[in-house]
Design an enzyme around this catalytic site. Structure first.
Site, PDB file in Angstrom:
ATOM      1  N   ASN A 285      24.342 -27.106  63.784  1.00 17.71           N
ATOM      2  CA  ASN A 285      24.419 -27.511  65.185  1.00 17.71           C
ATOM      3  C   ASN A 285      24.520 -26.337  66.146  1.00 17.71           C
ATOM      4  O   ASN A 285      24.215 -26.473  67.325  1.00 17.71           O
ATOM      5  CB  ASN A 285      25.568 -28.502  65.381  1.00 17.71           C
ATOM      6  CG  ASN A 285      25.119 -29.879  64.928  1.00 17.71           C
ATOM      7  OD1 ASN A 285      23.992 -30.284  65.192  1.00 17.71           O
ATOM      8  ND2 ASN A 285      25.980 -30.594  64.228  1.00 17.71           N
TER       9      ASN A 285
ATOM     10  N   GLU B 134      25.690 -29.041  54.253  1.00 15.64           N
ATOM     11  CA  GLU B 134      26.239 -27.753  54.709  1.00 15.64           C
ATOM     12  C   GLU B 134      27.702 -27.747  54.246  1.00 15.64           C
ATOM     13  O   GLU B 134      28.460 -28.666  54.570  1.00 15.64           O
ATOM     14  CB  GLU B 134      26.143 -27.731  56.246  1.00 15.64           C
ATOM     15  CG  GLU B 134      26.237 -26.391  56.896  1.00 15.64           C
ATOM     16  CD  GLU B 134      26.011 -26.495  58.427  1.00 15.64           C
ATOM     17  OE1 GLU B 134      26.236 -27.572  59.016  1.00 15.64           O
ATOM     18  OE2 GLU B 134      25.626 -25.476  59.012  1.00 15.64           O
TER      19      GLU B 134
ATOM     20  N   HIS C 196      29.070 -31.392  55.238  1.00 12.84           N
ATOM     21  CA  HIS C 196      28.297 -31.906  56.374  1.00 12.84           C
ATOM     22  C   HIS C 196      26.926 -32.401  55.911  1.00 12.84           C
ATOM     23  O   HIS C 196      26.066 -31.606  55.533  1.00 12.84           O
ATOM     24  CB  HIS C 196      28.159 -30.795  57.437  1.00 12.84           C
ATOM     25  CG  HIS C 196      27.450 -31.221  58.675  1.00 12.84           C
ATOM     26  ND1 HIS C 196      26.781 -30.354  59.491  1.00 12.84           N
ATOM     27  CD2 HIS C 196      27.303 -32.452  59.249  1.00 12.84           C
ATOM     28  CE1 HIS C 196      26.253 -31.014  60.492  1.00 12.84           C
ATOM     29  NE2 HIS C 196      26.552 -32.290  60.367  1.00 12.84           N
TER      30      HIS C 196
ATOM     31  N   SER D 221      30.496 -32.684  62.203  1.00 12.62           N
ATOM     32  CA  SER D 221      29.279 -31.925  62.492  1.00 12.62           C
ATOM     33  C   SER D 221      29.580 -30.681  63.305  1.00 12.62           C
ATOM     34  O   SER D 221      28.699 -29.861  63.504  1.00 12.62           O
ATOM     35  CB  SER D 221      28.283 -32.805  63.241  1.00 12.62           C
ATOM     36  OG  SER D 221      28.882 -33.315  64.399  1.00 12.62           O
TER      37      SER D 221
HETATM   38  N1  CAA Z   1      18.179 -44.624  56.355  1.00 10.68           N
HETATM   39  C1  CAA Z   1      17.543 -44.552  55.183  1.00 10.68           C
HETATM   40  N2  CAA Z   1      16.230 -44.233  55.070  1.00 10.68           N
HETATM   41  C2  CAA Z   1      15.563 -43.988  56.227  1.00 10.68           C
HETATM   42  C3  CAA Z   1      16.159 -44.056  57.484  1.00 10.68           C
HETATM   43  C4  CAA Z   1      17.530 -44.401  57.520  1.00 10.68           C
HETATM   44  N3  CAA Z   1      18.205 -44.496  58.672  1.00 10.68           N
HETATM   45  N4  CAA Z   1      15.241 -43.745  58.429  1.00 10.68           N
HETATM   46  C5  CAA Z   1      14.094 -43.504  57.775  1.00 10.68           C
HETATM   47  N5  CAA Z   1      14.293 -43.637  56.459  1.00 10.68           N
HETATM   48  C6  CAA Z   1      13.309 -43.490  55.404  1.00 10.68           C
HETATM   49  C7  CAA Z   1      12.295 -44.569  55.596  1.00 10.68           C
HETATM   50  O1  CAA Z   1      12.722 -45.786  54.978  1.00 10.68           O
HETATM   51  C8  CAA Z   1      11.075 -43.979  54.921  1.00 10.68           C
HETATM   52  O2  CAA Z   1      11.065 -44.313  53.579  1.00 10.68           O
HETATM   53  P1  CAA Z   1       9.985 -45.383  53.091  1.00 10.68           P
HETATM   54  O3  CAA Z   1       8.769 -44.579  52.857  1.00 10.68           O
HETATM   55  O4  CAA Z   1      10.604 -45.955  51.890  1.00 10.68           O
HETATM   56  O5  CAA Z   1       9.813 -46.375  54.199  1.00 10.68           O
HETATM   57  C9  CAA Z   1      11.254 -42.479  55.066  1.00 10.68           C
HETATM   58  O6  CAA Z   1      12.593 -42.271  55.510  1.00 10.68           O
HETATM   59  C10 CAA Z   1      10.303 -41.940  56.092  1.00 10.68           C
HETATM   60  O7  CAA Z   1      10.465 -42.728  57.254  1.00 10.68           O
HETATM   61  P2  CAA Z   1       9.271 -43.201  58.188  1.00 10.68           P
HETATM   62  O8  CAA Z   1       8.002 -43.309  57.395  1.00 10.68           O
HETATM   63  O9  CAA Z   1       9.715 -44.393  58.951  1.00 10.68           O
HETATM   64  O10 CAA Z   1       9.136 -42.109  59.291  1.00 10.68           O
HETATM   65  P3  CAA Z   1       8.953 -40.545  59.182  1.00 10.68           P
HETATM   66  O11 CAA Z   1       8.005 -40.141  58.125  1.00 10.68           O
HETATM   67  O12 CAA Z   1       8.702 -40.151  60.571  1.00 10.68           O
HETATM   68  O13 CAA Z   1      10.374 -39.984  58.754  1.00 10.68           O
HETATM   69  C11 CAA Z   1      12.484 -39.191  59.350  1.00 10.68           C
HETATM   70  C12 CAA Z   1      11.535 -40.360  59.421  1.00 10.68           C
HETATM   71  C13 CAA Z   1      12.846 -38.897  57.913  1.00 10.68           C
HETATM   72  C14 CAA Z   1      13.719 -39.636  60.102  1.00 10.68           C
HETATM   73  C15 CAA Z   1      11.776 -37.935  59.990  1.00 10.68           C
HETATM   74  O14 CAA Z   1      11.279 -38.257  61.244  1.00 10.68           O
HETATM   75  C16 CAA Z   1      12.695 -36.761  60.144  1.00 10.68           C
HETATM   76  O15 CAA Z   1      12.939 -36.032  59.207  1.00 10.68           O
HETATM   77  N6  CAA Z   1      13.229 -36.560  61.374  1.00 10.68           N
HETATM   78  C17 CAA Z   1      14.177 -35.499  61.651  1.00 10.68           C
HETATM   79  C18 CAA Z   1      15.537 -35.943  61.170  1.00 10.68           C
HETATM   80  C19 CAA Z   1      16.558 -34.893  61.430  1.00 10.68           C
HETATM   81  O16 CAA Z   1      16.332 -33.817  61.971  1.00 10.68           O
HETATM   82  N7  CAA Z   1      17.779 -35.231  61.040  1.00 10.68           N
HETATM   83  C20 CAA Z   1      18.925 -34.375  61.268  1.00 10.68           C
HETATM   84  C21 CAA Z   1      19.602 -34.802  62.510  1.00 10.68           C
HETATM   85  S1  CAA Z   1      20.904 -33.706  62.902  1.00 10.68           S
HETATM   86  C22 CAA Z   1      22.169 -34.245  61.973  1.00 10.68           C
HETATM   87  O17 CAA Z   1      22.162 -35.222  61.284  1.00 10.68           O
HETATM   88  C23 CAA Z   1      23.383 -33.383  61.975  1.00 10.68           C
HETATM   89  C24 CAA Z   1      24.290 -33.527  63.065  1.00 10.68           C
HETATM   90  O18 CAA Z   1      25.379 -33.049  62.881  1.00 10.68           O
HETATM   91  C25 CAA Z   1      24.006 -34.129  64.382  1.00 10.68           C
END
Ligand code: CAA
Length: 284
Positions: free
Chosen positions: A191, A153, A141, A120
């Protein structure tokens, strides 16, 4: 151009497991490697659970889920990745550990296989320097949770061959993702932009600008983010956030990227976020 049919994934944690799941669902024969039998068993159980959930939600049929499971193999012997057309590394964010993995992959996959890293923030050029074939090393990424997030990415190192980039872009798209290029500077784009925002939210909390829940409410409702920055920090892991800030500060030679003292303090206290049940917020 040699087509990719076999995907090898190194590391069966949240990122490696997610990458393997998406590859298998997309039709690739996928081998997941980790050093411990417990880790791969946990990964396999997570795949079974998430694929069952996808069937329940009618995103795929039971036959499609079974076919995806049949394309997945879980191994604890790295030599079993020898048939891979691409190895995607998703181990711990530690440059010395990644160097060892890439040196071993370079020695094992001696043809035109691609060596990709899901790092990342660590420099692709630095990771590639652990191999004798830096032209086939590239950043791929993914974002957490991998099955849900659309972006890959794609980061070229200094020596990455254009054909390798094209093949990786094709692979990401075959996995149902959108590939977007970025250059090899610490943190790339995602990031470089996301982590300082999260870090700033810790400063806002530390300086009493607002309570954590209010900082998050303001950013969610005011900027339309799915999660506020502090909730997102818990989701990503506070240790990961602090580490990425350190990589930015070192890599960009600029102290303005140093982790906020409060973020560091929570990490030292073991409040790492969702994985420990308590970070900024209690989640367990
Ligand atoms: N694995 C697989 N599917 C997942 C999951 C996981 N860990 N977490 C959530 N989901 C799925 C859920 O199962 C759900 O699908 P269903 O409808 O089948 O249940 C769907 O995603 C939506 O989840 P929720 O209804 O529970 O909750 P939500 O609508 O709030 O969405 C979220 C959850 C998709 C995580 C949303 O909150 C979101 O997009 N958050 C931001 C995530 C983000 O920014 N990620 C990037 C992080 S930075 C990174 O990864 C890079 C790095 O280098 C650090």
């Amino acid at each position: 151009m040699h087509n990719i049919t076999n995907v090898g994934v190194i590391g069966s944690g949240q990122m490696g497991g997610g990458i393997a799941q998406v590859a298998a669902v997309a039709g690739f024969t996928t081998t997941v490697f980790d050093t411990s039998a417990g880790a791969v068993a946990k990964c396999q159980a997570t795949h079974a659970k998430l694929l069952a959930r996808a069937v329940e939600k009618e995103r795929m049929t039971a036959a499609e889920a079974d076919a995806a499971k049949a394309r997945l193999t879980y191994v604890t012997d790295m030599d079993q990745l020898a048939g891979s057309d691409i190895a995607i590394e998703a181990v711990v964010e530690d440059a010395s550990v990644k160097a060892k993995v890439f040196s071993a992959l370079d020695a094992m996959l001696t043809g035109n296989q691609i060596l990709a890293t899901n790092t990342s923030s660590i420099s692709i050029t630095e990771i590639a320097a652990a191999t004798k074939t830096p032209e086939r090393v590239i950043g791929m990424h993914f974002f957490y949770p991998v099955p849900v997030m659309k972006l890959v990415e794609v980061i070229n190192g200094l020596a990455t061959d254009k054909q390798v980039t094209d093949r990786v872009i094709n692979l990401a798209e075959a996995m149902g993702k959108t590939a977007v290029p970025a250059n090899d500077r610490a943190g790339f784009v995602s990031n470089r932009v996301l982590m300082p925002m999260i870090n700033e939210a810790f400063y806002a909390w530390m300086e009493g600008v607002a309570q954590p829940e209010h900082i998050d409410a303001i950013m969610k409702l005011g900027c339309n983010f799915p999660m506020g920055p502090l909730r997102l920090a818990d989701f990503i892991g506070l240790d990961t956030c602090a580490h990425i800030m350190d990589v930015l500060a070192e890599g960009l030679c600029n102290d303005r990227y140093r982790p906020c003292p409060l973020l560091r303090q929570l990490v030292v206290a073991g409040r790492l976020g969702d994985k420990t049940g308590h970070g900024v917020f209690k989640t367990a």
